[in-house]
Scaffold this active site. Sequence first.
Site, mmCIF file in Angstrom:
data_model
loop_
_atom_site.group_PDB
_atom_site.id
_atom_site.type_symbol
_atom_site.label_atom_id
_atom_site.label_comp_id
_atom_site.label_asym_id
_atom_site.label_seq_id
_atom_site.Cartn_x
_atom_site.Cartn_y
_atom_site.Cartn_z
ATOM 1 N N VAL A 94 0.830 53.009 23.252
ATOM 2 C CA VAL A 94 1.899 53.021 22.253
ATOM 3 C C VAL A 94 2.561 54.391 22.194
ATOM 4 C CG1 VAL A 94 2.413 52.813 19.789
ATOM 5 C CG2 VAL A 94 0.872 51.181 20.886
ATOM 6 N N PHE A 136 5.670 46.610 17.694
ATOM 7 C CA PHE A 136 5.606 45.210 18.108
ATOM 8 C C PHE A 136 5.849 45.125 19.617
ATOM 9 C CE2 PHE A 136 7.134 45.338 13.707
ATOM 10 C CZ PHE A 136 6.171 44.566 13.075
ATOM 11 N N LEU A 137 5.132 45.963 20.350
ATOM 12 C CA LEU A 137 5.358 46.059 21.791
ATOM 13 C C LEU A 137 4.570 45.002 22.545
ATOM 14 C CD1 LEU A 137 5.106 49.921 22.329
ATOM 15 C CD2 LEU A 137 7.062 48.549 21.568
ATOM 16 N N GLY A 197 -3.460 27.511 28.617
ATOM 17 C CA GLY A 197 -4.104 28.132 29.759
ATOM 18 C C GLY A 197 -5.366 28.872 29.385
ATOM 19 N N GLY A 215 -5.917 37.944 25.758
ATOM 20 C CA GLY A 215 -6.876 39.041 25.857
ATOM 21 C C GLY A 215 -6.155 40.326 25.511
ATOM 22 N N CYS A 224 -4.931 44.035 21.771
ATOM 23 C CA CYS A 224 -4.298 43.775 20.476
ATOM 24 C C CYS A 224 -4.770 42.493 19.809
ATOM 25 C CB CYS A 224 -2.775 43.761 20.631
ATOM 26 S SG CYS A 224 -2.065 45.369 21.021
ATOM 27 N N LYS A 249 -8.752 41.909 18.914
ATOM 28 C CA LYS A 249 -9.301 42.816 17.897
ATOM 29 C C LYS A 249 -8.535 42.722 16.586
ATOM 30 C CE LYS A 249 -6.740 47.145 18.610
ATOM 31 N NZ LYS A 249 -6.206 47.182 17.240
ATOM 32 N N LYS A 260 -2.626 40.446 31.458
ATOM 33 C CA LYS A 260 -1.329 39.782 31.519
ATOM 34 C C LYS A 260 -0.548 40.386 32.669
ATOM 35 C CE LYS A 260 2.041 40.753 28.826
ATOM 36 N NZ LYS A 260 2.942 40.907 27.666
#
Length: 441
Positions: free
Chosen positions: A11, A154-155, A258, A262, A265, A268, A328
């Site tokens: 971030v 909000f990344l 799918g 993970g 963010c 947790k 991702k």
Amino acid sequence: MRLTVIGTGYVGAVHAACMADIGHDVLGVDIDTDRITALAAGRPPFFEPGLSGMLKAAVDAGRLRFTTSLAEAAWFADTHFVCVGTPQRPGSGAADLRHVEAAVDGLAPHLPRSGYERVLVVGKSTVPVGTASRLSTRLRTSAPDAEVAWNPEFLREGCAVRDTLSPERIVVGAGSARAEARMRELYAPLLATGTRFIATDPATAELVKVASNSFLATKISFVNAMAEICDVTGADVLALAEAMGADSRIGPRFLSPGLGFGGSCLPKDIRAFAARAEELGQGESVAFLRQVDEINTRQRTRTVDLARQLAGGSFAERSVAVLGAAFKPCSDDVRDSPALAVADTIRRQGAQVRVHDPEAVDNARAAFPALQFALEVSKACERADVVLHLTEWPQYRDLDPAALATVVRSPAIVDARNTLDPVAWRSAGWTLRAPGRPRLG
């Protein structure tokens, strides 16, 4: 304006580079000297599309520099962004706030000597509601005129630069009109393009982030729960998701069945939110998040089961190729990666596992040294009994199934992300299994 960014992880590094890009003078601060050295040379410590060039340009232009000194940060600016991590507390679902507290406590003693009046400390870290109020009390013991505001990020990894420079909204929880005005000035270049500015109190701003992530996680787990129903009824979860998403009240985004979510963010954050609700005596209000978490984790077991079926009922003496290691696409982040969790489970059940990823091999090897890795898809798939598609990188969708069939021992694939063309793969002789889909091949 001049500002500092305390914490130059994912971030912080993105925020620092983007704020310099829109014209501010920025000082990044971190205790990791190797990271600071790399950033000062214009090299980001992680892969994020668009960041490398922006970072180097800002450093070369002199608008962005880095230090390990909080004292230097206090002298540099009167606005300080706290962007340190809030990992899950060991042995608990709650957030570990030690890094946030250390950043504020380390900065506070230097503020009275900085010469600035009305210092503003702005949190961007994801924290339990009530954190800003508590930090404000701690901060004012050393710097009575300092204020705390909260400005959640909000990344999306892989889109972080775009999300920072063209956000859907900017949320600022400020305790005074003065603090709000400063934040509007700081973000003025973005507001001028039509970005919405939502001003609220700090507690609401803290909740916006965890509530948003909890809602997104719920959508993902809901469609995966529907995939489980489809598996036993013969229905097609992709057609179901398309029909549901056509309803404007629901929308298609995050209705992708799918392997589940993970990363650092969503997992947790929903656990920390549930833990904080328990502390507040409102655990029943978000009890469903426990089920959201359980459904998400269950997708990993279901993927292993699908792969075992294709391997003939056992992984013993089987070779398994895994396409994807990052949690991702467009990222090299392997934190809580579903792909690696599946790969390692299969390895522990007796298979030889080779993993490919376009960007995350080094990080994956450091996290899972017992796995084998390949730098080419063909090498990962060589004489494989089963192929697993676990991270939806675009290059995997573009693979030639006929060519890949000549490399493997058995043309069998689990499309755990439901993004491959089943007709093309079946036509090339492959048996394809996917969660929530009718059996193909």
